[in-house]
Structures are given as structure tokens and as C-alpha cells.
Design a protein around this motif. Structure first.
Motif, PDB file in Angstrom:
ATOM      1  N   HIS A   1       0.814  -1.218   0.000  1.00  0.00           N
ATOM      2  CA  HIS A   1       0.000   0.000   0.000  1.00  0.00           C
ATOM      3  C   HIS A   1       0.850   1.272   0.000  1.00  0.00           C
ATOM      4  CE1 HIS A   1      -3.869  -1.949   0.195  1.00  0.00           C
ATOM      5  NE2 HIS A   1      -3.372  -2.783   1.090  1.00  0.00           N
ATOM      6  N   SER A   2       2.125   1.133  -0.306  1.00  0.00           N
ATOM      7  CA  SER A   2       3.065   2.251  -0.451  1.00  0.00           C
ATOM      8  C   SER A   2       3.222   3.104   0.806  1.00  0.00           C
ATOM      9  CB  SER A   2       2.663   3.138  -1.634  1.00  0.00           C
ATOM     10  OG  SER A   2       2.665   2.387  -2.823  1.00  0.00           O
ATOM     11  N   VAL A   3       2.962   2.520   1.960  1.00  0.00           N
ATOM     12  CA  VAL A   3       3.215   3.222   3.218  1.00  0.00           C
ATOM     13  C   VAL A   3       4.708   3.151   3.521  1.00  0.00           C
ATOM     14  CG1 VAL A   3       2.732   3.247   5.702  1.00  0.00           C
ATOM     15  CG2 VAL A   3       0.895   2.749   4.071  1.00  0.00           C
ATOM     16  N   LEU A   4       5.305   2.001   3.238  1.00  0.00           N
ATOM     17  CA  LEU A   4       6.744   1.810   3.376  1.00  0.00           C
ATOM     18  C   LEU A   4       7.340   1.579   1.993  1.00  0.00           C
ATOM     19  CD1 LEU A   4       6.894  -0.729   6.362  1.00  0.00           C
ATOM     20  CD2 LEU A   4       7.321   1.734   6.453  1.00  0.00           C
ATOM     21  N   LYS A   5       8.548   2.060   1.817  1.00  0.00           N
ATOM     22  CA  LYS A   5       9.259   1.793   0.570  1.00  0.00           C
ATOM     23  C   LYS A   5      10.068   0.515   0.746  1.00  0.00           C
ATOM     24  CE  LYS A   5       9.723   6.563  -0.870  1.00  0.00           C
ATOM     25  NZ  LYS A   5      10.640   7.649  -1.230  1.00  0.00           N
ATOM     26  N   PRO A   6      10.081  -0.329  -0.279  1.00  0.00           N
ATOM     27  CA  PRO A   6      10.897  -1.546  -0.173  1.00  0.00           C
ATOM     28  C   PRO A   6      12.375  -1.179  -0.013  1.00  0.00           C
ATOM     29  CG  PRO A   6       9.511  -1.598  -2.138  1.00  0.00           C
ATOM     30  CD  PRO A   6       9.388  -0.234  -1.550  1.00  0.00           C
ATOM     31  N   ASN A   7      13.034  -1.819   0.926  1.00  0.00           N
ATOM     32  CA  ASN A   7      14.475  -1.641   1.064  1.00  0.00           C
ATOM     33  C   ASN A   7      15.079  -2.892   1.679  1.00  0.00           C
ATOM     34  OD1 ASN A   7      14.580  -1.441   3.959  1.00  0.00           O
ATOM     35  ND2 ASN A   7      13.867   0.669   3.802  1.00  0.00           N
ATOM     36  N   VAL A   8      16.384  -2.910   1.764  1.00  0.00           N
ATOM     37  CA  VAL A   8      17.090  -4.107   2.198  1.00  0.00           C
ATOM     38  C   VAL A   8      16.746  -4.476   3.647  1.00  0.00           C
ATOM     39  CG1 VAL A   8      19.228  -2.984   2.952  1.00  0.00           C
ATOM     40  CG2 VAL A   8      19.296  -5.311   2.059  1.00  0.00           C
ATOM     41  N   PHE A   9      16.490  -3.489   4.500  1.00  0.00           N
ATOM     42  CA  PHE A   9      16.137  -3.804   5.886  1.00  0.00           C
ATOM     43  C   PHE A   9      14.869  -4.644   5.934  1.00  0.00           C
ATOM     44  CE2 PHE A   9      13.515  -2.945   9.604  1.00  0.00           C
ATOM     45  CZ  PHE A   9      14.337  -3.448  10.600  1.00  0.00           C
ATOM     46  N   PHE A  10      13.819  -4.226   5.235  1.00  0.00           N
ATOM     47  CA  PHE A  10      12.553  -4.963   5.261  1.00  0.00           C
ATOM     48  C   PHE A  10      12.703  -6.336   4.609  1.00  0.00           C
ATOM     49  CE2 PHE A  10      10.880  -0.495   5.327  1.00  0.00           C
ATOM     50  CZ  PHE A  10      10.579  -0.516   6.675  1.00  0.00           C
ATOM     51  N   TYR A  11      13.492  -6.395   3.539  1.00  0.00           N
ATOM     52  CA  TYR A  11      13.746  -7.679   2.887  1.00  0.00           C
ATOM     53  C   TYR A  11      14.409  -8.643   3.876  1.00  0.00           C
ATOM     54  CZ  TYR A  11      15.940 -11.210  -0.015  1.00  0.00           C
ATOM     55  OH  TYR A  11      16.360 -12.408  -0.526  1.00  0.00           O
ATOM     56  N   GLN A  12      15.461  -8.178   4.540  1.00  0.00           N
ATOM     57  CA  GLN A  12      16.168  -9.032   5.493  1.00  0.00           C
ATOM     58  C   GLN A  12      15.285  -9.388   6.686  1.00  0.00           C
ATOM     59  OE1 GLN A  12      19.589  -6.594   6.266  1.00  0.00           O
ATOM     60  NE2 GLN A  12      20.851  -7.720   4.797  1.00  0.00           N
ATOM     61  N   PHE A  13      14.519  -8.418   7.154  1.00  0.00           N
ATOM     62  CA  PHE A  13      13.645  -8.656   8.297  1.00  0.00           C
ATOM     63  C   PHE A  13      12.618  -9.746   7.979  1.00  0.00           C
ATOM     64  CE2 PHE A  13       9.901  -7.975  10.849  1.00  0.00           C
ATOM     65  CZ  PHE A  13      10.432  -7.888  12.121  1.00  0.00           C
ATOM     66  N   VAL A  14      11.981  -9.639   6.826  1.00  0.00           N
ATOM     67  CA  VAL A  14      10.984 -10.643   6.432  1.00  0.00           C
ATOM     68  C   VAL A  14      11.660 -11.990   6.191  1.00  0.00           C
ATOM     69  CG1 VAL A  14       9.365 -11.297   4.596  1.00  0.00           C
ATOM     70  CG2 VAL A  14       9.285  -9.000   5.582  1.00  0.00           C
ATOM     71  N   TYR A  15      12.831 -11.973   5.576  1.00  0.00           N
ATOM     72  CA  TYR A  15      13.569 -13.214   5.332  1.00  0.00           C
ATOM     73  C   TYR A  15      13.894 -13.916   6.651  1.00  0.00           C
ATOM     74  CZ  TYR A  15      17.369 -16.377   4.213  1.00  0.00           C
ATOM     75  OH  TYR A  15      18.160 -17.482   4.119  1.00  0.00           O
ATOM     76  N   PHE A  16      14.484 -13.196   7.598  1.00  0.00           N
ATOM     77  CA  PHE A  16      14.850 -13.808   8.878  1.00  0.00           C
ATOM     78  C   PHE A  16      13.615 -14.222   9.673  1.00  0.00           C
ATOM     79  CE2 PHE A  16      19.102 -11.737   8.443  1.00  0.00           C
ATOM     80  CZ  PHE A  16      19.853 -12.896   8.539  1.00  0.00           C
ATOM     81  N   SER A  17      12.550 -13.455   9.580  1.00  0.00           N
ATOM     82  CA  SER A  17      11.315 -13.817  10.285  1.00  0.00           C
ATOM     83  C   SER A  17      10.740 -15.110   9.729  1.00  0.00           C
ATOM     84  CB  SER A  17      10.286 -12.691  10.171  1.00  0.00           C
ATOM     85  OG  SER A  17      10.733 -11.535  10.826  1.00  0.00           O
ATOM     86  N   THR A  18      10.736 -15.239   8.410  1.00  0.00           N
ATOM     87  CA  THR A  18      10.239 -16.459   7.771  1.00  0.00           C
ATOM     88  C   THR A  18      11.103 -17.649   8.170  1.00  0.00           C
ATOM     89  OG1 THR A  18       9.453 -15.138   5.910  1.00  0.00           O
ATOM     90  CG2 THR A  18       9.648 -17.511   5.555  1.00  0.00           C
ATOM     91  N   TYR A  19      12.390 -17.452   8.135  1.00  0.00           N
ATOM     92  CA  TYR A  19      13.352 -18.476   8.548  1.00  0.00           C
ATOM     93  C   TYR A  19      13.084 -18.891   9.991  1.00  0.00           C
ATOM     94  CZ  TYR A  19      18.023 -20.108  10.041  1.00  0.00           C
ATOM     95  OH  TYR A  19      19.065 -20.811  10.572  1.00  0.00           O
ATOM     96  N   TYR A  20      12.896 -17.917  10.857  1.00  0.00           N
ATOM     97  CA  TYR A  20      12.666 -18.179  12.276  1.00  0.00           C
ATOM     98  C   TYR A  20      11.392 -18.987  12.487  1.00  0.00           C
ATOM     99  CZ  TYR A  20      14.701 -16.840  16.745  1.00  0.00           C
ATOM    100  OH  TYR A  20      15.373 -16.851  17.934  1.00  0.00           O
TER     101      TYR A  20
END
Length: 159
Positions: free
Chosen positions: A105-124
Motif C-alpha cells: 500500500h506504499s506506506v513503506l518503501k521496499p528496502n534491504v532492511f525490510f527484505y532481510q527482516f521478512v527473510y529472517f522472520s520467515t526463517y525463524y
């Protein structure tokens, strides 16, 4: 090729993003314990205690492991205990969906922090839900959920 910029991203991920994912995870366990009338305490990391703020202890090696301890629950049955064990994964999943929704919904811009955060969360979440025994005294959330639902066995953290 793994270059200097990759090393900075690695350190950022390892020292900031992963501990944040762990804190969210153990907060989920603690929140669920609180909902069912228990008192939770959080330990972030391993080693000697560096800082204690209320029920939260930050340890010297803060980026390795985290855990939640809680006492007796006022509402103490198989379902309530299973939800306490699942609370960490639920909190991780909520943050994954929230971040993705905010990006869509364009509230946040995609960036490496969110990518890594979602990646590690999924992994966890994935590895927490695998029903395995890590050691003689430590089991995954998935195994704890299975045992409490199937046999009524409550898992105790012994650290």
C-alpha cells in the motif's frame, strides 16, 4: 563475490535484524503467557547479564538465542499452553504480513532492511515450527505444541 559492502550488510543483519526478529518472537511467547495469566520474563541472548529492564534481560552475546520463561498460567490447559508456544511464530507472522501489507500500500518503501527482516522472520518461523528436539532439555516450539496437544506435557526451559 562477497565484497566489503556485503560484509556491512552481513553485520547489519547479524547484529541488528536477527536480534530484532528474536525479540519479537520471544515477546509473542511472553504476551500469550500474559494473556493466560502467567508472568513472563525474556532473556535476549546468552552469557552474562548486561542489562535488566523489568522482566527483560539483555545478555552479552545478544544476537544468539533468546527465550521466554513463564510461571503457572491462570488458564492452564493444553490449548492455552499450545498458544503460548505458538505465540512467537504468531508474532513473527503478524510482522511479516504487516510489513508486506504496508509495502503493497506504499506506506513503506521496499528496502534491504525490510527484505532481510521478512527473510529472517520467515526463517525463524519455519525452524521454530519444525517438531525437533535441539538437545536433551530443549525442544522447538513445534515439538512443544505437539507434545502439549497430544500428551498434555508442558515444556519447561531450563537455563
Amino acid at each position: 563475490m562477497f565484497g566489503f559492502n556485503d560484509m556491512v550488510k552481513f553485520l547489519w543483519s547479524f547484529l541488528i535484524v536477527l536480534p530484532l526478529v528474536q525479540i519479537i518472537h520471544v515477546s509473542g511467547h511472553s504476551f500469550m503467557a500474559f494473556i493466560f495469566g502467567g508472568k513472563g520474563s525474556l532473556d535476549i541472548g546468552m552469557g552474562k547479564t548486561l542489562l535488566k529492564i523489568g522482566p527483560i534481560r539483555f545478555r552479552t552475546i545478544y544476537f544468539i538465542d533468546s527465550f521466554c520463561r513463564y510461571g503457572e498460567l491462570k488458564i492452564d490447559n493444553r490449548f492455552s499452553n499450545a498458544l503460548v508456544y505458538a505465540g512467537g511464530c504468531l508474532f513473527n507472522l503478524i510482522t511479516i504480513f504487516a510489513i508486506n501489507l504496508l509495502i503493497i500500500h506504499s506506506v513503506l518503501k521496499p528496502n534491504v532492511f525490510f527484505y532481510q527482516f521478512v527473510y529472517f522472520s520467515t526463517y525463524y518461523v519455519f525452524f521454530a515450527l519444525l517438531p525437533v528436539r535441539y538437545s536433551e532439555k530443549k525442544s522447538s516450539d513445534g515439538l512443544a505444541i505437539y507434545k502439549v496437544l497430544r500428551y498434555g506435557e508442558r515444556y519447561e526451559i531450563d537455563k
